[in-house]
Design a protein around this motif. Structure first.
Motif, PDB file in Angstrom:
ATOM      1  N   THR A  91     -15.037 139.723  46.933  1.00 51.10           N
ATOM      2  CA  THR A  91     -14.591 140.946  46.052  1.00 51.10           C
ATOM      3  C   THR A  91     -15.387 142.321  46.079  1.00 51.10           C
ATOM      4  O   THR A  91     -15.704 143.527  46.675  1.00 51.10           O
ATOM      5  CB  THR A  91     -13.580 141.575  45.319  1.00 51.10           C
ATOM      6  N   GLN A  92     -16.727 142.179  45.176  1.00 55.91           N
ATOM      7  CA  GLN A  92     -17.270 143.020  45.301  1.00 55.91           C
ATOM      8  C   GLN A  92     -18.029 143.577  46.547  1.00 55.91           C
ATOM      9  O   GLN A  92     -18.700 144.980  46.680  1.00 55.91           O
ATOM     10  CB  GLN A  92     -17.956 142.957  43.730  1.00 55.91           C
ATOM     11  N   LEU A  93     -18.818 142.002  47.050  1.00 51.64           N
ATOM     12  CA  LEU A  93     -19.043 142.523  48.507  1.00 51.64           C
ATOM     13  C   LEU A  93     -18.748 143.298  49.525  1.00 51.64           C
ATOM     14  O   LEU A  93     -19.125 144.113  50.395  1.00 51.64           O
ATOM     15  CB  LEU A  93     -19.667 141.361  48.690  1.00 51.64           C
ATOM     16  N   VAL A 123     -15.416 153.580  48.394  1.00 52.33           N
ATOM     17  CA  VAL A 123     -13.843 153.437  47.541  1.00 52.33           C
ATOM     18  C   VAL A 123     -14.027 152.385  46.390  1.00 52.33           C
ATOM     19  O   VAL A 123     -15.403 151.541  46.263  1.00 52.33           O
ATOM     20  CB  VAL A 123     -12.845 152.996  48.500  1.00 52.33           C
ATOM     21  N   GLY A 124     -13.712 152.637  44.867  1.00 53.05           N
ATOM     22  CA  GLY A 124     -13.959 151.900  44.153  1.00 53.05           C
ATOM     23  C   GLY A 124     -15.419 152.211  43.021  1.00 53.05           C
ATOM     24  O   GLY A 124     -16.050 152.336  43.673  1.00 53.05           O
ATOM     25  N   HIS A 125     -16.064 151.646  42.504  1.00 55.23           N
ATOM     26  CA  HIS A 125     -16.752 150.718  42.019  1.00 55.23           C
ATOM     27  C   HIS A 125     -17.779 150.108  43.088  1.00 55.23           C
ATOM     28  O   HIS A 125     -17.673 149.332  43.238  1.00 55.23           O
ATOM     29  CB  HIS A 125     -16.731 150.291  40.383  1.00 55.23           C
ATOM     30  N   GLN A 126     -19.115 150.750  43.208  1.00 54.00           N
ATOM     31  CA  GLN A 126     -20.173 150.264  44.040  1.00 54.00           C
ATOM     32  C   GLN A 126     -20.669 149.395  43.288  1.00 54.00           C
ATOM     33  O   GLN A 126     -22.030 149.908  42.457  1.00 54.00           O
ATOM     34  CB  GLN A 126     -21.066 152.033  45.002  1.00 54.00           C
ATOM     35  N   HIS A 127     -21.129 148.097  43.413  1.00 54.11           N
ATOM     36  CA  HIS A 127     -21.819 147.536  42.619  1.00 54.11           C
ATOM     37  C   HIS A 127     -22.752 147.060  42.955  1.00 54.11           C
ATOM     38  O   HIS A 127     -24.657 147.214  42.188  1.00 54.11           O
ATOM     39  CB  HIS A 127     -21.419 145.683  42.163  1.00 54.11           C
ATOM     40  N   LYS A 128     -23.430 147.640  44.009  1.00 55.43           N
ATOM     41  CA  LYS A 128     -25.008 147.455  45.134  1.00 55.43           C
ATOM     42  C   LYS A 128     -25.239 146.359  44.667  1.00 55.43           C
ATOM     43  O   LYS A 128     -26.879 146.140  44.426  1.00 55.43           O
ATOM     44  CB  LYS A 128     -25.278 148.482  43.989  1.00 55.43           C
ATOM     45  N   HIS A 129     -24.655 144.783  45.467  1.00 56.00           N
ATOM     46  CA  HIS A 129     -25.676 143.981  45.346  1.00 56.00           C
ATOM     47  C   HIS A 129     -26.281 143.730  46.780  1.00 56.00           C
ATOM     48  O   HIS A 129     -25.968 144.288  47.715  1.00 56.00           O
ATOM     49  CB  HIS A 129     -24.528 142.539  45.105  1.00 56.00           C
ATOM     50  N   SER A 130     -27.964 143.228  47.067  1.00 53.50           N
ATOM     51  CA  SER A 130     -28.188 142.487  48.098  1.00 53.50           C
ATOM     52  C   SER A 130     -27.223 141.467  48.556  1.00 53.50           C
ATOM     53  O   SER A 130     -27.926 141.188  49.587  1.00 53.50           O
ATOM     54  CB  SER A 130     -29.657 142.838  47.814  1.00 53.50           C
ATOM     55  N   GLY A 131     -26.486 140.694  47.983  1.00 55.39           N
ATOM     56  CA  GLY A 131     -26.091 139.753  48.162  1.00 55.39           C
ATOM     57  C   GLY A 131     -25.879 138.587  47.800  1.00 55.39           C
ATOM     58  O   GLY A 131     -25.392 139.155  46.427  1.00 55.39           O
ATOM     59  N   ALA A 132     -25.070 137.412  47.778  1.00 57.59           N
ATOM     60  CA  ALA A 132     -24.341 136.482  46.800  1.00 57.59           C
ATOM     61  C   ALA A 132     -25.306 136.525  46.015  1.00 57.59           C
ATOM     62  O   ALA A 132     -24.733 136.107  44.428  1.00 57.59           O
ATOM     63  CB  ALA A 132     -23.980 135.577  47.594  1.00 57.59           C
ATOM     64  N   VAL A 133     -26.255 135.889  46.148  1.00 56.10           N
ATOM     65  CA  VAL A 133     -27.740 134.843  44.914  1.00 56.10           C
ATOM     66  C   VAL A 133     -28.172 136.373  44.048  1.00 56.10           C
ATOM     67  O   VAL A 133     -27.638 135.985  43.266  1.00 56.10           O
ATOM     68  CB  VAL A 133     -28.547 135.280  45.760  1.00 56.10           C
TER      69      VAL A 133
END
Length: 304
Positions: A128-130, A140-150
């Motif tokens: 969901t976050q990705l 839209v919504g909060h942006q978690h800014k992950h570079s990937g799943a790991v």
């Protein structure tokens, strides 16, 4: 083997449904806790959303989180369909003649769905976050800014521990209870009814296709409000203690959405959701039936 068949069926189906999952997630987060007319509209409908995402993020934008989604749906449905198939084989969901009993099937599929949802919750959180991560101009919504799943797993675990990875599990389990019971029960009952037709009785693939399309429609209508809540709970920002900033839980989320966005807020992204669930249900349940038939022919009959 029944568990592996369920996982393979869902993993294969995910390849076709993930783009609509991305669009559905974005549309469900658009205008979060804002009344109509009080927020920017980046995604007017599912087709416009697809155009906007591809224009701003390229074709890869509509397949965000695909790897995680494939693993997630494989694990969830390995458990869910495996449990349901085991219950069905042992007569817990059918009568003495082998026909599906509504309340038994609904209960069995609900338990199977909730169990699968619990097992796959960390991956659903990350997916969901990705999927919600977007180009700044259409975010839209909060942006978690992950570079990937790991990176997402490491970040969440280091900040909030193992419980952080299961944040929002109550929302996804409730979603799964409603979605799984409506999907599998409708699928089983529809197949039983269709098999009364002599032509369809001789065409198991067509029977599965028709039943899966109808079950996808019923599932979408039933699941969408719970899906919106699950998406919001997973994607919301959290404080230093790992607690949600916007919602304290399922009931709080339902209440705030209804108060600020109205009843229609519970059905945001419903068309995209159906366009995701219809092919996912179709391919997942079709693959499931075909793989079960292959197992019956090449394994069960040889052993007997």
């Amino acid at each position: 083997m029944d568990f592996a068949i369920g996982g393979l069926a869902a993993g294969g189906a995910c390849l076709f449904s993930n783009p609509f999952d991305v669009l559905k997630t974005r549309m469900q987060l658009q205008g979060e806790l804002r009344a109509r007319g009080q927020h920017s509209v980046h995604y007017k409908n599912v087709f416009h959303a697809a155009y906007v995402v591809v224009k701003n993020e390229g074709i890869k934008g509509v397949q965000k989180g695909l790897g995680v989604a494939v693993v997630l749906h494989s694990i969830r449905n390995c458990v869910r369909l495996g449990i349901y198939q085991t219950l069905e084989k042992n007569g817990f969901t059918t009568d003495s003649s082998g026909k599906t009993v509504f309340h038994k099937s609904a209960l069995g599929s609900a338990v199977a769905g909730a169990t699968g949802a619990f097992c796959g919750s960390p991956l659903f959180l990350i997916k969901t976050q990705l999927q919600s991560q977007a180009a700044e101009q259409i975010a839209v919504g909060h942006q978690h800014k992950h570079s990937g799943a790991v990176h997402a797993v490491k970040t969440i675990y280091l900040k909030h521990g193992i419980f952080g990875l299961w944040r929002g599990v109550s929302g996804t389990m409730l979603r799964a209870v409603v979605g799984s019971s409506s999907q599998l029960t409708t699928f089983a009952l529809t197949k039983d009814k269709l098999k009364e037709n002599e032509f369809l009785k001789q065409s198991p693939v067509l029977t599965s296709l028709v039943a899966s399309v109808f079950s996808g429609l019923v599932q979408t209508i039933m699941i969408n409000p719970f899906d919106v809540v699950s998406t919001r709970l997973y994607n919301q920002e959290v404080d230093v203690n790992g607690k949600g900033v916007l919602y304290s839980g399922v009931t709080d989320c339902f209440g705030k959405i209804l108060r600020t966005e109205g009843f229609q807020g519970m059905y945001k992204g419903v068309v995209a959701n159906y366009m995701r669930l219809a092919p996912h249900s179709l391919f997942c349940l079709l693959f499931w039936d075909l793989l079960k038939d292959l197992k019956r022919v090449y394994i069960d009959e040889k052993q007997s």
